[in-house]
Design a protein around this motif. Structure first.
Motif, PDB file in Angstrom:
ATOM      1  N   LYS B  50       0.817  -1.312  -0.042  1.00  0.00           N
ATOM      2  CA  LYS B  50      -0.019  -0.165   0.168  1.00  0.00           C
ATOM      3  C   LYS B  50       0.849   1.068   0.059  1.00  0.00           C
ATOM      4  CE  LYS B  50      -4.579  -0.293   1.891  1.00  0.00           C
ATOM      5  NZ  LYS B  50      -5.304   0.284   3.033  1.00  0.00           N
ATOM      6  N   ASP B  54       1.249   4.149  -2.707  1.00  0.00           N
ATOM      7  CA  ASP B  54       1.052   5.713  -2.587  1.00  0.00           C
ATOM      8  C   ASP B  54       2.369   6.332  -2.934  1.00  0.00           C
ATOM      9  OD1 ASP B  54      -0.810   5.486   0.488  1.00  0.00           O
ATOM     10  OD2 ASP B  54      -1.571   5.431  -1.468  1.00  0.00           O
ATOM     11  N   GLY B  86      -4.700   1.348  -5.948  1.00  0.00           N
ATOM     12  CA  GLY B  86      -4.821   2.489  -4.834  1.00  0.00           C
ATOM     13  C   GLY B  86      -6.036   2.994  -4.717  1.00  0.00           C
ATOM     14  N   GLY B  87      -6.842   3.131  -5.868  1.00  0.00           N
ATOM     15  CA  GLY B  87      -8.078   4.036  -5.615  1.00  0.00           C
ATOM     16  C   GLY B  87      -7.880   5.283  -5.686  1.00  0.00           C
ATOM     17  N   VAL B  88      -9.069   6.114  -5.496  1.00  0.00           N
ATOM     18  CA  VAL B  88      -8.876   7.461  -5.611  1.00  0.00           C
ATOM     19  C   VAL B  88      -8.077   8.036  -4.325  1.00  0.00           C
ATOM     20  CG1 VAL B  88     -10.720   8.458  -6.965  1.00  0.00           C
ATOM     21  CG2 VAL B  88     -11.310   7.629  -4.693  1.00  0.00           C
ATOM     22  N   GLY B  89      -8.200   7.104  -3.424  1.00  0.00           N
ATOM     23  CA  GLY B  89      -7.461   7.744  -1.913  1.00  0.00           C
ATOM     24  C   GLY B  89      -6.057   7.948  -2.003  1.00  0.00           C
ATOM     25  N   SER B  90      -5.518   7.039  -2.844  1.00  0.00           N
ATOM     26  CA  SER B  90      -4.060   7.497  -3.104  1.00  0.00           C
ATOM     27  C   SER B  90      -3.741   8.785  -3.774  1.00  0.00           C
ATOM     28  CB  SER B  90      -3.338   6.240  -3.985  1.00  0.00           C
ATOM     29  OG  SER B  90      -4.113   6.236  -5.309  1.00  0.00           O
ATOM     30  N   VAL B  92      -5.773  11.127  -3.454  1.00  0.00           N
ATOM     31  CA  VAL B  92      -6.012  12.604  -2.476  1.00  0.00           C
ATOM     32  C   VAL B  92      -4.739  12.435  -1.460  1.00  0.00           C
ATOM     33  CG1 VAL B  92      -7.395  12.692  -0.387  1.00  0.00           C
ATOM     34  CG2 VAL B  92      -8.601  11.748  -2.304  1.00  0.00           C
ATOM     35  N   ARG B  93      -4.250  11.456  -1.282  1.00  0.00           N
ATOM     36  CA  ARG B  93      -2.944  11.257  -0.367  1.00  0.00           C
ATOM     37  C   ARG B  93      -1.968  12.184  -1.147  1.00  0.00           C
ATOM     38  NH1 ARG B  93      -5.252   7.020   1.702  1.00  0.00           N
ATOM     39  NH2 ARG B  93      -4.589   5.677   0.121  1.00  0.00           N
ATOM     40  N   THR B  96      -2.953  15.829  -0.328  1.00  0.00           N
ATOM     41  CA  THR B  96      -2.807  16.356   1.001  1.00  0.00           C
ATOM     42  C   THR B  96      -1.145  16.225   1.544  1.00  0.00           C
ATOM     43  OG1 THR B  96      -3.495  14.077   2.037  1.00  0.00           O
ATOM     44  CG2 THR B  96      -5.290  15.913   1.478  1.00  0.00           C
ATOM     45  N   ARG B  98       1.961  16.721   3.071  1.00  0.00           N
ATOM     46  CA  ARG B  98       2.665  18.016   3.207  1.00  0.00           C
ATOM     47  C   ARG B  98       4.245  18.116   2.645  1.00  0.00           C
ATOM     48  NH1 ARG B  98       1.217  19.892   9.273  1.00  0.00           N
ATOM     49  NH2 ARG B  98       0.509  21.718   8.539  1.00  0.00           N
TER      50      ARG B  98
END
Lengths: 356, 101
Positions: B50, B54, B86-90, B92-93, B96, B98
């Motif tokens: 995972k 990312d 990874g899906g859309v979550g990856s 988003v990460r 976001t 920093r």
């Protein structure tokens, strides 16, 4: 599960009364409306108009039947029902930015208010002068407080903030309550003491929720992750990154099961059984069986050409058609929730049943 | 080939403030990604965990910022396969985070 649409405006927040026959919602403006359930319909019975800014948080205390509302006009009002009319009382919150969220404590003798002024205001009623006073928690909060949740012992307060941190504070006010006993989070709890500070949750901490016993704290962050801090295991944090869009609201429905929902318009169930074991269980929204209307060949190819898609409908296949912003317990005890409700940006309120 | 990918993704310069290090790392990763055959991409993505997916997403978007010759097409193929895992979550990460890679 049952869906009810309160109009086209997004619902910023909602709160239920004690027997769940009335609901207070705010349709993204400066008015809070109370609806009562009559048969299958919700009928408007009261309108609370005192705020001049958009209402950002509503909470209804079940036992004392008081409503607290907070808005972007930097004010909070406590409403009491007298002769079938809700009368507002201004609370001196002393903040110079918008309020973002508000929550009554479990014993309803105080409430906590989060704001964009990087302050959490814990407000209580002072009988001598007949007004609501506030005490500020300013320590270490570096940005807007996005969400609050009370520990069952009425003293500890969890706050998720836009500075990427999640904290647990003590909100012990010695004027109105007795000294609390030690908990798994710590023994010394003067007002404003930080008992947990988890730096860098990966994103804004949108929502926090204590477990029914208060020993675990779950939060969801904007980097599409959900995490749980376990006080009984040395405050160890277990994080799970998901492949979905960020979650906006999280709720504990049993000592181990967590429901979270957000920009995916669908509630998800997670399970936490111990450090390192936070898992996704399932999607809680069963997509409705769309009846396949027969499409002419011309229509089929026209869709493929214009929209690069073979389907005809523009709707999402979840009950909510837009992001879910808030989850709330409807029925069942804290450790065995049977029904919970969700409101979203589509103006709909859905009551879900939870199978344990 | 997969070993080369794993080696290139090891020790990303996330905490470094040195722009040179970051650029060199990015060029290296893009070179490795471009030298894969299209049919091997899926297997390679499958071999990552995972956190690896990312990280790969972060490099892909970094590579998008400075397109050169054929890199965008290759990166898009990698993007499609990484998204499937990874899906859309990856994504988003990536947005976001920093600390950039």
């Amino acid at each position: 599960m049952s869906l009810y649409s309160f109009g086209l405006e997004p619902l910023s927040c909602h709160a239920w009364n004690k027997d769940r026959t009335q609901i207070a919602v705010s349709p993204n403006n400066n008015v809070a409306i109370i609806y009562e359930k009559k048969g299958k319909e919700w009928v408007k019975i009261h309108e609370l108009t005192e705020h001049s800014g958009r209402i950002t948080g509503i909470d209804w205390a079940p036992e004392s039947n008081r409503i607290v509302t907070c808005a972007s006009d930097r004010n909070a009002y406590v409403w009491t029902l007298k002769d079938d009319v809700w009368k507002p009382t201004l609370v001196l919150v002393r903040i110079n930015r918008a309020a973002s969220c508000v929550k009554w404590s479990p014993q309803e003798n105080k409430f906590a208010l989060g704001s964009g002024a990087r302050i959490i205001s814990v407000c209580y009623f002072e009988k001598e002068n007949d007004w609501w006073l506030s005490k500020h928690i300013k320590k270490s909060v570096r940005s807007t407080v996005l969400s609050l949740d009370w520990h069952p012992n009425n003293i500890l307060l969890a706050a998720g903030s836009a500075d990427f941190n999640c904290r647990v504070f003590s909100a012990y006010i010695k004027d109105i309550e007795d000294k609390p006993g030690p908990t798994a989070w710590g023994a010394k709890m003067p007002f404003g003491e930080v008992l947990l500070e988890h730096k860098d949750c990966g994103g804004w901490a949108h929502s926090v929720s204590f477990s029914p016993s208060g020993d675990q704290l779950a939060w969801v962050a904007h980097n599409s992750s959900i995490a749980v801090a376990d006080a009984t295991q040395g405050k160890e944090v277990t994080q799970l990154t998901t492949g979905h869009l960020p979650l906006l609201s999280v709720l504990y429905v049993s000592p181990t099961e967590i429901v979270a929902a957000g920009h995916d318009c669908c509630p998800y169930q997670f399970s936490y059984k111990g450090p390192g074991s936070l898992e996704f269980v399932k999607k809680l929204d069963i997509p409705k069986q769309t009846s396949k209307t027969s499409m002419s060949a011309m229509q089929h190819f026209r869709n493929l050409d214009k929209k690069a898609t073979e389907e005809d409908s523009n709707e999402l296949d979840t009950l909510h058609q837009n992001s879910i912003t808030q989850l709330c317990v409807v029925s069942g005890e804290r450790d065995k929730v049977e029904k919970y409700s969700s409101v979203g940006l589509d103006g709909a309120m859905v009551i879900w049943d939870f199978q344990h | 080939m997969t070993a080369a990918l794993h080696a290139a993704l090891k020790n990303p310069p996330i905490n470094s403030k040195n722009q040179n290090t970051k650029e060199r790392a990015e060029l290296l990763v893009v070179r490795v990604l471009s030298s894969f055959k299209s049919s091997d991409i899926e297997k390679a993505v499958g071999s990552l965990d995972k956190a690896g997916v990312d990280l790969l997403m972060k490099y892909i978007y970094r590579g998008f910022e400075k397109p050169s010759d054929n890199s965008s097409a290759v990166l898009l193929q990698w993007h499609e396969k990484a998204l499937a895992v990874g899906g859309v979550g990856s994504i988003v990460r990536v947005l976001t985070a920093r600390k950039t890679v």
